[in-house]
Design a protein around this motif. Structure first.
Motif, PDB file in Angstrom:
ATOM      1  N   MET A   1      -0.355 -65.342  -6.962  1.00  0.00           N
ATOM      2  CA  MET A   1      -1.766 -65.601  -7.208  1.00  0.00           C
ATOM      3  C   MET A   1      -1.956 -66.424  -8.485  1.00  0.00           C
ATOM      4  SD  MET A   1      -3.506 -61.936  -6.167  1.00  0.00           S
ATOM      5  CE  MET A   1      -5.170 -62.523  -6.491  1.00  0.00           C
ATOM      6  N   GLN A   2      -2.916 -67.329  -8.456  1.00  0.00           N
ATOM      7  CA  GLN A   2      -3.216 -68.148  -9.616  1.00  0.00           C
ATOM      8  C   GLN A   2      -4.150 -67.403 -10.571  1.00  0.00           C
ATOM      9  OE1 GLN A   2      -1.812 -71.206 -10.365  1.00  0.00           O
ATOM     10  NE2 GLN A   2      -0.526 -70.578  -8.637  1.00  0.00           N
TER      11      GLN A   2
ATOM     12  N   GLN B   1     -15.123 -56.801 -13.385  1.00  0.00           N
ATOM     13  CA  GLN B   1     -13.701 -56.729 -13.097  1.00  0.00           C
ATOM     14  C   GLN B   1     -13.394 -56.079 -11.754  1.00  0.00           C
ATOM     15  OE1 GLN B   1     -11.686 -53.719 -15.658  1.00  0.00           O
ATOM     16  NE2 GLN B   1     -13.767 -53.262 -16.406  1.00  0.00           N
ATOM     17  N   ALA B   2     -12.154 -56.280 -11.323  1.00  0.00           N
ATOM     18  CA  ALA B   2     -11.645 -55.637 -10.108  1.00  0.00           C
ATOM     19  C   ALA B   2     -10.172 -55.313 -10.322  1.00  0.00           C
ATOM     20  CB  ALA B   2     -11.822 -56.539  -8.901  1.00  0.00           C
ATOM     21  N   LEU B   3      -9.744 -54.204  -9.757  1.00  0.00           N
ATOM     22  CA  LEU B   3      -8.355 -53.756  -9.827  1.00  0.00           C
ATOM     23  C   LEU B   3      -7.812 -53.657  -8.410  1.00  0.00           C
ATOM     24  CD1 LEU B   3      -5.911 -52.372 -11.334  1.00  0.00           C
ATOM     25  CD2 LEU B   3      -7.082 -50.201 -10.908  1.00  0.00           C
ATOM     26  N   ALA B   4      -6.668 -54.284  -8.169  1.00  0.00           N
ATOM     27  CA  ALA B   4      -6.021 -54.199  -6.859  1.00  0.00           C
ATOM     28  C   ALA B   4      -4.730 -53.411  -6.998  1.00  0.00           C
ATOM     29  CB  ALA B   4      -5.736 -55.597  -6.320  1.00  0.00           C
ATOM     30  N   ALA B   5      -4.409 -52.628  -5.959  1.00  0.00           N
ATOM     31  CA  ALA B   5      -3.191 -51.826  -5.973  1.00  0.00           C
ATOM     32  C   ALA B   5      -2.560 -51.852  -4.581  1.00  0.00           C
ATOM     33  CB  ALA B   5      -3.497 -50.385  -6.382  1.00  0.00           C
ATOM     34  N   GLU B   6      -1.253 -52.045  -4.549  1.00  0.00           N
ATOM     35  CA  GLU B   6      -0.523 -52.039  -3.279  1.00  0.00           C
ATOM     36  C   GLU B   6      -0.274 -50.592  -2.847  1.00  0.00           C
ATOM     37  OE1 GLU B   6       3.433 -54.195  -1.437  1.00  0.00           O
ATOM     38  OE2 GLU B   6       3.565 -53.245  -3.419  1.00  0.00           O
ATOM     39  N   VAL B   7      -0.477 -50.309  -1.556  1.00  0.00           N
ATOM     40  CA  VAL B   7      -0.282 -48.960  -1.031  1.00  0.00           C
ATOM     41  C   VAL B   7       0.839 -48.976   0.000  1.00  0.00           C
ATOM     42  CG1 VAL B   7      -2.716 -48.449  -1.437  1.00  0.00           C
ATOM     43  CG2 VAL B   7      -1.956 -49.157   0.850  1.00  0.00           C
ATOM     44  N   THR B   8       1.444 -47.825   0.197  1.00  0.00           N
ATOM     45  CA  THR B   8       2.546 -47.722   1.170  1.00  0.00           C
ATOM     46  C   THR B   8       2.033 -47.485   2.578  1.00  0.00           C
ATOM     47  OG1 THR B   8       2.755 -45.362   0.652  1.00  0.00           O
ATOM     48  CG2 THR B   8       4.168 -46.887  -0.563  1.00  0.00           C
ATOM     49  N   ASP B   9       0.917 -46.745   2.716  1.00  0.00           N
ATOM     50  CA  ASP B   9       0.379 -46.376   4.026  1.00  0.00           C
ATOM     51  C   ASP B   9      -1.139 -46.535   3.978  1.00  0.00           C
ATOM     52  OD1 ASP B   9      -0.585 -45.064   6.326  1.00  0.00           O
ATOM     53  OD2 ASP B   9       1.076 -43.626   6.321  1.00  0.00           O
TER      54      ASP B   9
ATOM     55  N   ASP C   1      -5.689 -54.553   4.502  1.00  0.00           N
ATOM     56  CA  ASP C   1      -4.290 -54.307   4.867  1.00  0.00           C
ATOM     57  C   ASP C   1      -3.706 -53.249   3.928  1.00  0.00           C
ATOM     58  OD1 ASP C   1      -4.476 -56.243   6.890  1.00  0.00           O
ATOM     59  OD2 ASP C   1      -4.041 -57.853   5.473  1.00  0.00           O
ATOM     60  N   LYS C   2      -2.675 -53.607   3.176  1.00  0.00           N
ATOM     61  CA  LYS C   2      -2.064 -52.632   2.271  1.00  0.00           C
ATOM     62  C   LYS C   2      -2.505 -52.845   0.816  1.00  0.00           C
ATOM     63  CE  LYS C   2       2.057 -51.238   4.798  1.00  0.00           C
ATOM     64  NZ  LYS C   2       3.530 -51.026   4.730  1.00  0.00           N
ATOM     65  N   GLN C   3      -3.741 -53.350   0.660  1.00  0.00           N
ATOM     66  CA  GLN C   3      -4.275 -53.581  -0.681  1.00  0.00           C
ATOM     67  C   GLN C   3      -5.561 -52.777  -0.869  1.00  0.00           C
ATOM     68  OE1 GLN C   3      -2.336 -55.372  -2.647  1.00  0.00           O
ATOM     69  NE2 GLN C   3      -1.029 -55.828  -0.879  1.00  0.00           N
ATOM     70  N   LEU C   4      -5.551 -51.932  -1.888  1.00  0.00           N
ATOM     71  CA  LEU C   4      -6.739 -51.183  -2.278  1.00  0.00           C
ATOM     72  C   LEU C   4      -7.364 -51.896  -3.467  1.00  0.00           C
ATOM     73  CD1 LEU C   4      -8.593 -48.659  -2.326  1.00  0.00           C
ATOM     74  CD2 LEU C   4      -6.884 -47.568  -3.809  1.00  0.00           C
ATOM     75  N   VAL C   5      -8.636 -52.236  -3.366  1.00  0.00           N
ATOM     76  CA  VAL C   5      -9.325 -52.959  -4.433  1.00  0.00           C
ATOM     77  C   VAL C   5     -10.519 -52.137  -4.901  1.00  0.00           C
ATOM     78  CG1 VAL C   5     -10.555 -55.058  -5.084  1.00  0.00           C
ATOM     79  CG2 VAL C   5      -8.603 -55.193  -3.530  1.00  0.00           C
TER      80      VAL C   5
ATOM     81  N   ALA D   1     -19.327 -59.613  -6.601  1.00  0.00           N
ATOM     82  CA  ALA D   1     -18.780 -60.970  -6.506  1.00  0.00           C
ATOM     83  C   ALA D   1     -17.304 -61.002  -6.928  1.00  0.00           C
ATOM     84  CB  ALA D   1     -19.596 -61.917  -7.364  1.00  0.00           C
ATOM     85  N   VAL D   2     -16.961 -60.321  -8.013  1.00  0.00           N
ATOM     86  CA  VAL D   2     -15.574 -60.309  -8.478  1.00  0.00           C
ATOM     87  C   VAL D   2     -14.691 -59.563  -7.493  1.00  0.00           C
ATOM     88  CG1 VAL D   2     -14.026 -59.594 -10.345  1.00  0.00           C
ATOM     89  CG2 VAL D   2     -16.286 -60.485 -10.892  1.00  0.00           C
ATOM     90  N   THR D   3     -15.212 -58.472  -6.925  1.00  0.00           N
ATOM     91  CA  THR D   3     -14.451 -57.716  -5.934  1.00  0.00           C
ATOM     92  C   THR D   3     -14.182 -58.556  -4.697  1.00  0.00           C
ATOM     93  OG1 THR D   3     -15.476 -55.658  -6.714  1.00  0.00           O
ATOM     94  CG2 THR D   3     -14.374 -55.589  -4.587  1.00  0.00           C
ATOM     95  N   GLN D   4     -15.193 -59.265  -4.220  1.00  0.00           N
ATOM     96  CA  GLN D   4     -15.037 -60.129  -3.049  1.00  0.00           C
ATOM     97  C   GLN D   4     -14.049 -61.245  -3.324  1.00  0.00           C
ATOM     98  OE1 GLN D   4     -16.079 -59.784  -0.033  1.00  0.00           O
ATOM     99  NE2 GLN D   4     -18.195 -59.089   0.136  1.00  0.00           N
ATOM    100  N   ALA D   5     -14.152 -61.861  -4.495  1.00  0.00           N
ATOM    101  CA  ALA D   5     -13.256 -62.963  -4.845  1.00  0.00           C
ATOM    102  C   ALA D   5     -11.809 -62.486  -4.941  1.00  0.00           C
ATOM    103  CB  ALA D   5     -13.687 -63.588  -6.166  1.00  0.00           C
ATOM    104  N   THR D   6     -11.600 -61.291  -5.481  1.00  0.00           N
ATOM    105  CA  THR D   6     -10.254 -60.736  -5.582  1.00  0.00           C
ATOM    106  C   THR D   6      -9.677 -60.466  -4.202  1.00  0.00           C
ATOM    107  OG1 THR D   6     -10.807 -59.729  -7.724  1.00  0.00           O
ATOM    108  CG2 THR D   6      -8.866 -58.881  -6.579  1.00  0.00           C
ATOM    109  N   LEU D   7     -10.488 -59.880  -3.323  1.00  0.00           N
ATOM    110  CA  LEU D   7     -10.047 -59.626  -1.946  1.00  0.00           C
ATOM    111  C   LEU D   7      -9.663 -60.923  -1.244  1.00  0.00           C
ATOM    112  CD1 LEU D   7     -12.671 -56.953  -0.871  1.00  0.00           C
ATOM    113  CD2 LEU D   7     -10.192 -56.645  -0.712  1.00  0.00           C
ATOM    114  N   ALA D   8     -10.493 -61.936  -1.406  1.00  0.00           N
ATOM    115  CA  ALA D   8     -10.255 -63.209  -0.723  1.00  0.00           C
ATOM    116  C   ALA D   8      -9.005 -63.907  -1.234  1.00  0.00           C
ATOM    117  CB  ALA D   8     -11.469 -64.124  -0.899  1.00  0.00           C
TER     118      ALA D   8
END
Length: 462
Positions: A234-235, A314-322, A361-365, A371-378
């Motif tokens: 990600m940039q 702000q937004a925080l993203a976290a990778e999940v296993t399931d 998918d496997k990303q929890l945001v 707007a920041v949450t949407q931009a992070t998801l996209a």
């Protein structure tokens, strides 16, 4: 045997400061004439920040002589070696400055002049066991003096009645060769700062400052480089963009911090259920995290927890296993006060705004701005990539300056933490506004410590 040789080689390469005992802070320069690049950066940065100007700190290098490491002739004129080391130890009762002498007679003459001018009458050196020493009282209070042996000299400036103690310390320091400091050997630098459990190495050029160091007891979870991160490609965008790989032992700590923040802005949310949801989600996290702080918009007094929380968009993203297990763990959110179900998650109306919790998918945001949450998801990529460090960050200094500038005077007068932010804004704000970028990384180190690096870049001079 091999490990012993490696340790010996490391210690041999480590800087060896003549540090006074009981020093609260130690500044060490292995070679004064190698500070050109660092001094050049500080001189340029100092045009926008008074505290970084060389004239603001060079007076701290010696208790009574006026020297400037950026001008070798000032050292030579005082009998000191411009190519030698320097160590300044700051203690509660004064400071000790140890340097190398190139011309002992010139040094003693200049020292006598300076001490006499400061009110130290009858400057009479005494010599015992090869050490020449002087200690006189200052008209302004306290004492000053030095201990000289061969080409090594340690000068002191003492507070109140500490003259005898610092003279004794100075004599001890010139009496033997200093031991290599393994802490300093772990980080590169033209100059070092050691205070408490933190050691920092500094170097630079005309437009770049390099900072690298180690620190213990930072309020951060342990990190663990995992090699591949879903966020590595990600940039960087916004005010602060950081990719982090938290070690398994630190995941609960990271989630707990976010849980406490949300609970503070949603006191009506059932505490036990908030804790239960957080615990269940923590079990499904891989430790790969993304922090995206886009900008600062202060609406009200920062003394209120909700205003502080929503001031940084702000937004925080976290990778999940399931993903299915996480969705099930988050389901109770739909029954929280002010909750609204979305196609891919929930929006919680809390004091001061809304908290968005969404799954892709496997990303929890989790974000506090739509707007920041949407931009992070996209922006989340479809595939991961290699991440060199356990944590890295990119900071937009101009956005940071604008954010710091929004701390109000009424908050400054009522809150020590906000007063500190205001002080940073006043001192560094003009420099941040004229900076190009700030980047860095962080890793965990043995013993619960963290290793960090930062590069502060100014625009190329024209």
């Amino acid at each position: 045997m091999f490990s012993s040789l490696v340790l010996a080689a490391t210690l041999a390469a480590a800087p060896a400061p003549r540090s006074a005992s009981a020093a609260q802070t130690v500044v060490h320069v292995p070679q004064l004439d190698a500070m050109g690049g660092l001094s050049a950066f500080l001189a340029r940065a100092g045009t926008h920040s008074a505290m970084l100007r060389p004239e603001a700190w060079r007076a701290e290098l010696h208790p009574f002589l006026v020297i400037d490491p950026t001008k070798p002739e000032t050292l030579s004129a005082s009998g000191l070696d411009p190519a030698g080391p320097a160590t300044v130890s700051l203690r509660a009762d004064g400071r000790v400055s140890c340097m190398r002498v190139k011309d002992a007679k010139t040094f003693q003459a200049k020292a006598a002049e300076a001490m006499t001018a400061a009110g130290g009458a009858d400057v009479k050196p005494t010599t015992s066991k090869g050490v020449t020493s002087v200690s006189v009282k200052r008209s302004a209070g306290g004492a000053m003096g030095y201990a000289l042996k061969g080409t090594e000299v340690c000068a002191f400036g003492a507070i109140d009645e500490a003259g005898a103690a610092l003279l004794k310390e100075s004599v001890k320091l010139v009496g033997k060769a200093p031991a290599p400091d393994a802490r300093l050997g772990k980080v590169p630098g033209a100059a070092y700062l050691a205070t408490g459990g933190t050691v920092v190495g500094l170097d630079g050029t005309g437009n770049v400052l390099k900072v690298e160091g180690t620190a213990v007891k930072l309020p951060l979870p342990p990190f663990q480089a995992k090699g591949t991160s879903p966020y590595a490609a990600m940039q960087p965008t916004g005010m602060l963009f950081s990719r982090v790989a938290v070690a398994p032992a630190g995941v609960q700590q990271a989630v707990g911090s976010l849980r406490a923040t949300i609970q503070a802005v949603c006191p009506e949310c059932p505490k036990e259920q908030v804790q239960s949801v957080a615990d269940a989600v923590a079990k499904q996290l891989t430790g790969n995290l993304l922090v995206n702080m886009d900008n600062v918009q202060v609406r009200g007094s920062l003394r209120a927890p909700e205003v502080r929380f929503f001031s940084v968009k702000q937004a925080l993203a976290a990778e999940v296993t399931d993903a299915a297990a996480v969705k099930s763990a988050l389901a109770p959110l739909g029954n929280f006060p002010g909750a609204k179900t979305l196609a891919d998650g929930w929006a919680l109306a809390v004091k001061g705004g809304s908290v968005f919790v969404r799954l892709k998918d496997k990303q929890l945001v989790v974000g506090n701005d739509e707007a920041v949450t949407q931009a992070t998801l996209a922006a989340l990529p479809a595939a991961g990539a290699k991440q060199e460090r356990a944590a890295d960050f990119t900071l937009d200094p101009q956005k940071l300056a604008r954010g710091l500038g929004q701390v109000g005077l009424s908050d400054v007068l009522a809150d020590e933490q906000l007063a500190a932010l205001f002080a940073v804004s006043s001192e560094l704000g003009p420099l941040l506004e004229r900076s190009e970028r700030i980047t860095g990384w962080m890793d965990s180190a043995p013993g619960g410590a963290h290793r960090f690096s930062m590069t502060w870049t100014l625009p190329e001079s024209k």
